[in-house]
Design an enzyme around this catalytic site. Structure first.
Site, PDB file in Angstrom:
ATOM      1  N   LYS A  17       3.898 -65.384 -20.485  1.00 33.13           N
ATOM      2  CA  LYS A  17       3.929 -63.941 -20.283  1.00 33.13           C
ATOM      3  C   LYS A  17       4.781 -63.534 -19.088  1.00 33.13           C
ATOM      4  CE  LYS A  17      -0.600 -63.033 -22.355  1.00 33.13           C
ATOM      5  NZ  LYS A  17      -0.207 -62.059 -23.366  1.00 33.13           N
ATOM      6  N   MET A  64      -5.951 -60.290 -25.286  1.00 33.68           N
ATOM      7  CA  MET A  64      -5.607 -60.443 -23.867  1.00 33.68           C
ATOM      8  C   MET A  64      -5.285 -59.108 -23.200  1.00 33.68           C
ATOM      9  SD  MET A  64      -6.051 -63.652 -23.448  1.00 33.68           S
ATOM     10  CE  MET A  64      -5.265 -64.119 -21.928  1.00 33.68           C
ATOM     11  N   SER A 126       0.729 -54.300 -30.512  1.00 38.45           N
ATOM     12  CA  SER A 126      -0.368 -55.162 -30.076  1.00 38.45           C
ATOM     13  C   SER A 126      -1.711 -54.463 -30.247  1.00 38.45           C
ATOM     14  CB  SER A 126      -0.184 -55.553 -28.605  1.00 38.45           C
ATOM     15  OG  SER A 126      -1.319 -56.257 -28.144  1.00 38.45           O
TER      16      SER A 126
END
Length: 200
Positions: A17, A64, A126
């Site tokens: 990330k 996440m 997402s």
């Protein structure tokens, strides 16, 4: 997109990330590496627990929530790498940013990563960020992409290179939604689509 990929096997965003392991990952032979998704400001992501194992389906659920160090730190990490291959950078909005001002987050990150990216992926799909997928709705999507394409043209002149923009879309949209989105992508001359399973 004007890019020559050395092979078809790439690493999708989500693993690295923050762009901390680019050189190590490159040594494994990936044809491209995509880092992120990153946001303008650092954020911890969703509260734990946020990863769930489903043994019966041999799978995981990942919620996440764009946990990352923020775009400025990520750019510093990229500058320290020696990798010269294809690098994609996935950008998104901070969880505290409203949908109405989301374009500012994407513009901020685009300007900062442009010179270091082979392509920039715009993550509007997402499920881990509340309401993010609403940016796929025509009114939000058309406005967002028109602003980003305008900025892309400015940055192309500033840096003397064209960095493609691709859009990540959700895998579970219906045919009507897909048609609406495709019309916008064509109108805005978006360079590519990532359907969260493959690049097309």
């Amino acid at each position: 997109m004007g890019l020559e990929f050395p092979n078809k096997v790439g690493l999708a965003a989500g693993f690295d990330k923050n762009g901390e392991y680019i050189d190590i990952l490159a040594s494994l032979g990936f044809g491209f590496i995509e880092i992120g998704t990153i946001t303008p400001l650092p954020q911890p992501g969703n509260p734990a627990p946020r990863v769930f194992r489903l043994p019966e389906a041999e799978s995981l659920i990942n919620r996440m929530g764009f946990n990352n160090q923020g775009v400025d730190q990520v750019v510093k990490n990229i500058k320290q790498s020696k990798f010269k291959g294809i690098i994609g950078i996935s950008i998104g909005k901070n969880s505290t940013t409203s949908l109405e001002t989301a374009e500012n987050d994407y513009l901020y990150s685009l300007c900062r990563v442009y010179n270091y990216a082979s392509y920039v992926a715009l993550n509007v799909s997402s499920p881990g960020t509340k309401n993010l997928r609403k940016l796929q709705q025509p009114s939000y999507l058309s406005n967002l992409l028109s602003k980003l394409k305008a900025e892309q043209r400015i940055l192309e002149k500033e840096y003397g290179k064209y960095v493609p923009l691709v859009v990540k879309i959700a895998p579970d949209i219906n045919d009507k939604e897909l048609k609406e989105m495709a019309d916008i992508f064509l109108a805005q001359e978006i360079d590519g689509i990532i359907d969260r399973k493959s690049v097309v």
